[in-house]
Design an enzyme around this catalytic site. Structure first.
Site, PDB file in Angstrom:
ATOM      1  N   HIS A   1       0.785  -1.363   0.043  1.00  0.00           N
ATOM      2  CA  HIS A   1       0.118   0.015  -0.095  1.00  0.00           C
ATOM      3  C   HIS A   1       0.906   1.296  -0.153  1.00  0.00           C
ATOM      4  O   HIS A   1       2.086   1.342   0.755  1.00  0.00           O
ATOM      5  CB  HIS A   1      -0.905   0.099   1.241  1.00  0.00           C
TER       6      HIS A   1
ATOM      7  N   LYS B   1       5.704   5.534   7.970  1.00  0.00           N
ATOM      8  CA  LYS B   1       5.094   4.647   8.835  1.00  0.00           C
ATOM      9  C   LYS B   1       6.068   3.867   9.645  1.00  0.00           C
ATOM     10  O   LYS B   1       7.174   3.551   9.496  1.00  0.00           O
ATOM     11  CB  LYS B   1       4.538   3.153   8.158  1.00  0.00           C
TER      12      LYS B   1
ATOM     13  N   TYR C   1       1.028   0.506  14.152  1.00  0.00           N
ATOM     14  CA  TYR C   1       1.890   1.415  13.473  1.00  0.00           C
ATOM     15  C   TYR C   1       1.630   2.877  13.462  1.00  0.00           C
ATOM     16  O   TYR C   1       0.028   3.311  13.712  1.00  0.00           O
ATOM     17  CB  TYR C   1       1.858   1.095  11.810  1.00  0.00           C
TER      18      TYR C   1
ATOM     19  N   ASP D   1      -6.201  -5.809  -2.198  1.00  0.00           N
ATOM     20  CA  ASP D   1      -4.884  -6.397  -2.517  1.00  0.00           C
ATOM     21  C   ASP D   1      -4.752  -7.235  -3.620  1.00  0.00           C
ATOM     22  O   ASP D   1      -3.929  -7.298  -4.170  1.00  0.00           O
ATOM     23  CB  ASP D   1      -4.375  -6.967  -1.384  1.00  0.00           C
TER      24      ASP D   1
END
Length: 183
Positions: free
Chosen positions: A62, A71, A131, A172
């Site tokens: 992503h 991140k 995250y 995905d």
């Protein structure tokens, strides 16, 4: 905190100081000053996320075309193989990937700066994945590079963990090859 540089500039594996004894352990999961000293990066995080996934779930790769997110990722329970792919146009490592095993036992963290694609696969029965992000999630700007794009050639450790095929979301499954991803 120790920051281990990777083959992609700006991507770091972080090893926090963990203090343990017979009662358990203590660690600082984030300290802005220590992070900046170790990485040379001073960031403001605006969002924290937590996902739980079962074995074989693969999330990614992503990225956001606007409002790109840096991140800082970690696993508090279980084991994942975490991957960053350089999709920064003009970067000398464009199209290259780096990966690291993150687990609740090794306490490692992975810094994936804005401008890279990110994904992971769960290698244990379940995993809790946490995250921090440097910008807000913007679904209208989110895109997905195919997890199995042969041009990138990620060596996902699926077979070694008894995973015949990863479990993917519809999003995905629809990931595009990097050459068509519009980065």
């Amino acid at each position: 905190m120790q920051a281990i540089p990777t083959a992609i500039e700006g991507v770091f594996i972080l090893e926090p100081m963990v203090f343990g004894d017979s009662r358990g352990f203590f660690m600082e999961s984030f300290n802005r000053r220590a992070f900046a000293t170790a990485t040379g990066v001073d960031v403001d995080f605006v969002q924290d996320n937590h996902s739980r996934s079962r074995k074989g779930v693969l999330r990614g790769l992503h990225y956001q075309i606007e409002q790109p997110q840096g991140k800082l990722v970690r696993v508090t329970q279980g084991v994942v193989f975490d991957v960053a792919v350089d999709i920064r146009k003009g970067s000398p490592t464009f199209g290259r990937w780096v990966g690291v095993e993150l687990s609740g036992d090794n306490h490692r963290q992975f810094w994936v700066p804005a401008g890279l694609a990110h994904g992971f696969v769960v290698l244990s029965d379940t995993a809790d994945f946490l995250y921090k992000t440097t910008d807000y999630y913007a679904p209208q700007h989110e895109r997905c590079v195919a997890w199995n794009d042969p041009a990138i050639g990620i060596d996902w450790p699926l077979a070694a963990h008894g995973i015949a095929e990863p479990l993917l979301s519809d999003k995905d499954r629809a990931g595009l090859p990097l050459s068509q991803a519009g980065v």
